[in-house]
Design an enzyme around this catalytic site. Structure first.
Site, short mmCIF file in Angstrom:
data_model
loop_
_atom_site.label_atom_id
_atom_site.label_comp_id
_atom_site.label_asym_id
_atom_site.label_seq_id
_atom_site.Cartn_x
_atom_site.Cartn_y
_atom_site.Cartn_z
N ASN A 188 5.23 10.52 9.93
CA ASN A 188 6.62 10.34 9.46
C ASN A 188 6.86 11.00 8.10
OD1 ASN A 188 5.16 8.55 7.93
ND2 ASN A 188 6.02 6.72 8.84
N ARG B 287 5.67 2.90 -2.18
CA ARG B 287 5.45 1.46 -2.00
C ARG B 287 6.11 0.75 -3.17
NH1 ARG B 287 5.01 2.36 2.48
NH2 ARG B 287 3.21 2.12 3.85
N HIS C 251 13.26 -0.98 4.53
CA HIS C 251 12.18 0.01 4.75
C HIS C 251 12.39 0.73 6.10
CE1 HIS C 251 7.53 0.71 4.50
NE2 HIS C 251 8.20 1.81 4.72
N GLN D 4 7.79 -7.61 1.89
CA GLN D 4 8.69 -7.24 2.99
C GLN D 4 8.56 -8.24 4.13
OE1 GLN D 4 8.71 -2.44 2.09
NE2 GLN D 4 8.26 -3.12 4.12
P1 NAD Z 1 -1.09 11.80 1.36
O1 NAD Z 1 -2.41 11.13 1.45
O2 NAD Z 1 -0.88 13.07 2.12
O3 NAD Z 1 -0.75 12.11 -0.17
C1 NAD Z 1 -0.88 11.16 -1.18
C2 NAD Z 1 -1.12 11.89 -2.49
O4 NAD Z 1 -1.06 10.95 -3.54
C3 NAD Z 1 -2.49 12.57 -2.56
O5 NAD Z 1 -2.33 13.92 -2.93
C4 NAD Z 1 -3.22 11.76 -3.62
O6 NAD Z 1 -4.14 12.53 -4.36
C5 NAD Z 1 -2.05 11.30 -4.47
N1 NAD Z 1 -2.40 10.17 -5.32
C6 NAD Z 1 -3.15 9.08 -5.04
N2 NAD Z 1 -3.26 8.31 -6.11
C7 NAD Z 1 -2.56 8.89 -7.11
C8 NAD Z 1 -2.31 8.55 -8.46
N3 NAD Z 1 -2.86 7.47 -9.03
N4 NAD Z 1 -1.52 9.37 -9.17
C9 NAD Z 1 -1.02 10.50 -8.64
N5 NAD Z 1 -1.23 10.87 -7.37
C10 NAD Z 1 -1.99 10.07 -6.61
O7 NAD Z 1 -0.03 10.70 1.79
P2 NAD Z 1 1.48 10.93 2.27
O8 NAD Z 1 1.51 11.15 3.74
O9 NAD Z 1 2.13 11.91 1.39
O10 NAD Z 1 2.07 9.46 2.01
C11 NAD Z 1 2.08 8.92 0.71
C12 NAD Z 1 2.50 7.47 0.76
O11 NAD Z 1 3.88 7.38 1.13
C13 NAD Z 1 1.80 6.61 1.81
O12 NAD Z 1 0.52 6.19 1.39
C14 NAD Z 1 2.76 5.48 1.98
O13 NAD Z 1 2.50 4.46 1.05
C15 NAD Z 1 4.11 6.11 1.68
N6 NAD Z 1 4.93 6.24 2.92
C16 NAD Z 1 6.12 5.58 2.99
C17 NAD Z 1 6.88 5.65 4.15
C18 NAD Z 1 8.21 4.95 4.27
O14 NAD Z 1 8.70 4.76 5.38
N7 NAD Z 1 8.84 4.59 3.18
C19 NAD Z 1 6.41 6.38 5.25
C20 NAD Z 1 5.22 7.08 5.12
C21 NAD Z 1 4.46 6.98 3.96
#
Ligand code: NAD
Length: 394
Positions: A152, A291, A344, A320
């Site tokens: 997503n 989050r 959400h 949530q």
């Molecule tokens: P991803 O793993 O591809 O990317 C996450 C990035 O965050 C990585 O590059 C990682 O190095 C970086 N990161 C981790 N800790 C960090 C920190 N302390 N400071 C800076 N950067 C940091 O994940 P993604 O697919 O891009 O998704 C990211 C997040 O988005 C998910 O873990 C989820 O919590 C959230 N998400 C929300 C929804 C929604 O419906 N709202 C849907 C999908 C994902």
């Protein structure tokens, strides 16, 4: 490798020795088994889910896998009842082998529950983001955790761009004014700007963060920045013209808009707090679809109230469903706008639901038949963390 070792043990029938007998069900899946207990925590879709079968992530439509599981002789329990010791989630977790949850209506698998879940081998997140699961507790118990990585990320990136625009252009109060029957352009225009010429930065430049940057390129922003311990490959950074800033305070102090796109883990919980908010540009906008708990609830509300932030938008909440009196539902900036909060749903468009339902089924199928899982989907594998995204670990 572990697989070669387990295969050789199987060949030698060593698993029949008393010392290894207890390990047999957890580690060796040489042929598909039936009679597994699969527990899914989903949200109730009510009338909408009956009318719209593509709402797959609901208790009514059950990720579309009910028949498929039944044909294979597995037990499939689906519930939305997730809070407290008497909930169906907590009742069935004690002997479920597979747990399916979504981040939208999270079944919180705490360390206590991991302890009680004696038969649990694999947690599947139908979506992206597994922070509702105590990952360290799963590592210590050898429980695998997988997500439908990428399912997503476009859905969320589009929502982020929309949220940035609706804040910067002061859209929500403008629409509310129209519904009220009023018409006072200056009340809206006093806090409406163009995105062109602004500095936008993402905390986290992974799949979503990078897609946000890509989508912002045509807006001719002054600069696109990112903060992430994992630097983008040079070619990727160059393709979007993104500059990395390594110090978080320095990073936020340069941004007109900050968007949060990192997972929730020990290193990001409460990352955007009262202290960091002081370093934001006065009147900046903050978008968080990652989050809720990455941003301090009360500090954000106070910053919006004082005008330190002009707007806050997102779809994720520290708990949530969000309680009715959650301050983020109604918080406003000093001129009565700046709130773009929604439930959400950014990552649960119908397009996304098709992808994560399919992906969850694929992970289950791999598990049932003992096939290797798709490596990017593995958060915790058989020997611990297999992702670098949930915090920097040695
Ligand atoms: P991803 O793993 O591809 O990317 C996450 C990035 O965050 C990585 O590059 C990682 O190095 C970086 N990161 C981790 N800790 C960090 C920190 N302390 N400071 C800076 N950067 C940091 O994940 P993604 O697919 O891009 O998704 C990211 C997040 O988005 C998910 O873990 C989820 O919590 C959230 N998400 C929300 C929804 C929604 O419906 N709202 C849907 C999908 C994902």
């Amino acid at each position: 490798s572990f697989r070669q070792l387990s295969n050789s043990l199987l060949r030698r029938s060593a698993y029949k020795t008393p010392a290894l007998q207890g390990l047999t069900p957890r580690f060796f899946h040489s042929s598909p088994r039936n009679n597994m207990k699969v527990l899914a925590v989903l949200y109730d879709g009510h009338k909408a889910a009956v009318e719209e079968p593509r709402l797959l992530g609901t208790t009514e439509n059950k990720l579309g896998i009910q028949e498929w599981l039944k044909e294979q002789g597995h037990e499939y329990i689906v519930t939305s009842d997730k809070e407290g010791p008497d909930s169906l989630f907590q009742k069935h977790i004690v002997d479920a082998e597979v747990l399916i949850t979504t981040p939208f209506h999270p079944g919180y698998l705490t360390a206590d529950l991991v302890e009680k879940a004696k038969n649990l081998k694999i947690c599947i997140t139908a979506g992206v983001g597994s922070d509702h699961i105590d990952l360290n507790a799963c590592v210590s118990k050898g429980i695998q955790v997988l997500e439908v990585t990428g399912s997503n990320v476009v859905s969320v990136a589009e929502h982020v761009v929309m949220s940035i625009l609706l804040l910067v252009r002061n859209f929500v109060p403008a629409h509310e004014m129209i519904e009220r029957g009023d018409w006072q352009v200056s009340d809206i225009a006093r806090l409406a700007f163009d995105l062109e010429g602004k500095v936008i930065g993402t905390i986290g430049a992974g799949r979503i963060g990078y897609r946000v940057l890509q989508r912002l390129v045509p807006f001719d922003c002054k600069e696109l920045l990112y903060y992430d311990y994992a630097p983008l490959p040079d070619a990727a950074a160059k393709a979007v013209g993104a500059r990395r800033v390594e110090d978080l305070k320095d990073f936020v102090s340069q941004c007109d808009v900050v968007t949060v796109n990192a997972p929730l883990h020990e290193g990001t919980r409460g990352l955007v707090n009262a202290e960091l908010l002081k370093h934001f540009k006065k009147g900046a906008w903050l978008v968080n679809t990652a989050r809720g708990a990455i941003c301090d609830k009360d500090a954000v509300a106070a910053a919006l109230k004082s005008g330190q932030l002009s707007g806050y938008s997102g779809d994720v909440w520290n708990v949530q469903p969000a309680p009715k009196d959650h301050v983020w539902r109604t918080m406003k900036n000093p001129i009565g706008g700046g709130n773009g909060m929604v439930p959400h749903y950014s990552g649960t468009t119908l397009d996304a639901q098709a992808r994560y339902a399919n992906g969850a089924k694929k992970i289950l199928e791999n598990y049932f038949t003992g096939k290797e899982q798709n490596p990017p989907d593995i958060i915790i594998g058989k020997t611990g963390y297999e992702t670098k995204a949930y915090g920097q670990r040695k």
